[in-house]
Scaffold this active site. Structure first.
Site, PDB file in Angstrom:
ATOM      1  N   ASP A 197       0.840  -1.192   0.000  1.00  0.00           N
ATOM      2  CA  ASP A 197       0.000   0.000   0.000  1.00  0.00           C
ATOM      3  C   ASP A 197       0.880   1.249   0.000  1.00  0.00           C
ATOM      4  OD1 ASP A 197      -2.309  -1.496   0.058  1.00  0.00           O
ATOM      5  OD2 ASP A 197      -2.585  -1.334   2.230  1.00  0.00           O
ATOM      6  N   ASP A 231      -6.890   1.599   8.331  1.00  0.00           N
ATOM      7  CA  ASP A 231      -5.598   2.189   8.692  1.00  0.00           C
ATOM      8  C   ASP A 231      -5.802   3.659   9.030  1.00  0.00           C
ATOM      9  OD1 ASP A 231      -5.449   3.795   6.296  1.00  0.00           O
ATOM     10  OD2 ASP A 231      -4.721   2.044   5.201  1.00  0.00           O
TER      11      ASP A 231
END
Length: 286
Positions: free
Chosen positions: A38, A80
């Site tokens: 990511d 997140d």
């Protein structure tokens, strides 16, 4: 140029951003990466150059090791810290409580993939649906956590070391640990310290790769990704059969081998069953 460069991916770069830049560095369009990271994540990103791209498919099954920071008390839509906060609460978790919850997340467990992921359902990426404010049912998948260790606990954060199988979402693991503790949680940071055979100690910062005048010096041979398998050198006759894609008899135990020519050229990754060697994937130049 052919080989594998182990990049230390910086934060805020996508894995595709990295390969796009390296196409210019290595002056070839034949480049692929092994194991997407990511944008917020950093660390080990193997990039395959030239003929080495034939090895990318083997990296799909590689085990990974991460160091992550879990923030307790916050739940977000992306799981997140970069996402929109859905819920926030005070944290009253002791270090003993935290350590006590970890065993249930070791071994083979079920994990529901996050909406913000590239997984496709009915031909559509979950992340594309999520950006439109949609949520669909996802089936849990079996993953394996080989190691889950708390390196540091500081009240509302915990630094974790995770050794896991392919397909593991660390932000989902963080969310699930927070849920099990009753306070919620999300991933604050992520660094991949190992992927397959490669470790962070071997990784080259992307900035250094972009500035170097001799990028070839950072390329590792493609057989380095198979260094956990024993090597075998073929006879001239066996080499001919290998290059022609034929199987042949060989006095070796069953297993997977790195196969070389008499002059040391890496020819193939091969399998031996009942004294017969056959090619899994060839890597010699035609």
């Amino acid at each position: 140029m052919n080989g594998i460069v182990i990049v230390d991916k910086p934060r805020d770069w996508t894995s595709q951003d990295v390969t796009a830049k390296l196409r210019g560095v290595f002056q070839t369009r034949r480049i692929g990466h092994g194991g997407t990271l990511d944008p917020m994540a950093t660390g080990v990103l193997p990039v395959f150059v030239g003929r080495a791209t034939r090895g990318v498919e083997f990296f799909e099954h590689a085990e990974k090791i991460y160091e992550a920071v879990l923030r307790l008390g916050i739940q977000t839509d992306t799981e997140d810290i970069t996402g929109t906060v859905l819920e926030q609460q005070e944290v009253f978790i002791s270090e003993a409580d935290f350590h006590g919850i970890l065993p249930q997340f070791r071994g083979k467990i079920q994990q529901i993939p996050p909406m913000y992921s590239a997984i496709k359902i009915n031909g559509q990426k979950l992340c594309d649906l999520a950006r439109k404010g949609k949520e669909v049912e996802r089936q849990p998948r079996e993953i394996e956590i080989f190691e889950l260790e708390c390196l540091e606990f500081a009240g509302n954060t915990a630094r974790l070391r995770i050794h896991c199988s392919k397909g593991t979402y660390i932000r989902t693991l963080c969310k699930d640990i927070g849920a099990a503790l009753g306070c919620g949680g999300c991933m604050e940071s992520l660094r991949r310290v190992s992927a397959g055979e490669y470790t962070i100690g071997e990784a080259v910062p992307l900035a250094e790769l972009l500035e170097t005048e001799n990028p070839e010096k950072f390329l590792r041979p493609v057989d380095s990704m198979f260094r956990n398998h024993p090597a075998v050198t073929l006879t001239a006759k066996q080499e001919t059969r290998c290059r022609n894609g034929n199987s042949f008899s060989i006095a070796l135990e069953d297993g997977t081998y790195r196969v070389y020519s008499q002059n040391g050229e890496f020819l193939a990754l091969s399998r031996v069953e009942s004294g017969i060697m056959s090619t899994i994937k060839s890597f010699f130049e035609v």
